[in-house]
Scaffold this active site. Structure first.
Site, mmCIF file in Angstrom:
data_model
loop_
_atom_site.group_PDB
_atom_site.id
_atom_site.type_symbol
_atom_site.label_atom_id
_atom_site.label_comp_id
_atom_site.label_asym_id
_atom_site.label_seq_id
_atom_site.Cartn_x
_atom_site.Cartn_y
_atom_site.Cartn_z
ATOM 1 N N VAL A 1 0.838 -1.200 0.000
ATOM 2 C CA VAL A 1 0.000 0.000 0.000
ATOM 3 C C VAL A 1 0.876 1.255 0.000
ATOM 4 C CG1 VAL A 1 -1.807 1.283 1.217
ATOM 5 C CG2 VAL A 1 -1.918 -1.205 1.102
ATOM 6 N N CYS A 2 1.965 1.239 0.754
ATOM 7 C CA CYS A 2 2.869 2.402 0.801
ATOM 8 C C CYS A 2 3.514 2.623 -0.566
ATOM 9 C CB CYS A 2 3.940 2.203 1.860
ATOM 10 S SG CYS A 2 3.278 2.024 3.528
ATOM 11 N N ASP A 3 3.922 1.549 -1.207
ATOM 12 C CA ASP A 3 4.482 1.615 -2.552
ATOM 13 C C ASP A 3 3.457 2.231 -3.504
ATOM 14 O OD1 ASP A 3 6.650 0.021 -4.545
ATOM 15 O OD2 ASP A 3 4.639 0.241 -5.375
#
Length: 169
Positions: free
Chosen positions: A62-64
């Site tokens: 999700v951060c990517d």
């Protein structure tokens, strides 16, 4: 230091956020973090409309995706600076940016003393990571949009954050 509960969860578990809650209309708090070359960086180094995107770790899905999405939007919208902050080490951030081929997002590390995390109230006490959140600042440094994502493994509302930033151009 102020502690807040009932704001976010991470993988369904309640999390304590440490630091002051930032609200729309506030003057954006300054902070000192590290660039990928280990040099100190403060908020006032960046001018104009800014999107501050806090993520737990760039090495997660999700951060990517969050960092890539804001990178794409920054490339399309001239005049918006996107700053992604995590507690990843500067070396890991540099490696991630190189592997991802991203050049429109600035990644900064808050690993040393959680200056950004405390100033924006996004330190997850139980994990020593930053809670997923987005802050849009106008050219005068006023906070114009805030999202503390209620579940840390969910995506932020990209469209609303991007529209808030574009409206300031």
């Amino acid at each position: 230091m102020i502690e807040r509960t009932g704001v976010v969860t991470f993988k369904g578990n309640p999390i304590t956020l440490v630091g002051n809650e930032v609200k729309v209309g506030d003057q954006a708090p300054n902070f000192q973090v590290l660039a990928n070359d280990l040099s100190p960086v403060t908020l006032d180094r960046f001018q104009g409309v800014r999107i501050l995107s806090a993520v737990p770790s760039l090495d997660t899905g999700v951060c990517d995706a969050q960092t890539r999405r804001f990178n794409e939007e920054a490339a399309k919208a001239n005049g918006i600076t996107v700053i992604t902050v995590s507690v990843d080490l500067p070396f890991a951030q540099k490696r991630w940016c190189g592997a991802a081929g991203l050049d429109n997002v600035i990644t900064l590390s808050d690993h040393r003393d959680l200056s950004f995390g405390h100033a924006y109230g996004v330190v997850m006490k139980e994990l020593r990571l930053l809670a997923r959140s987005v802050f849009v600042l106008d050219a005068s440094g006023n906070v114009r949009y805030v999202e503390y994502v209620s579940e840390g493994t969910n995506h932020p509302n990209y469209d609303v954050a991007i529209q808030a930033a574009k409206a300031l151009l």
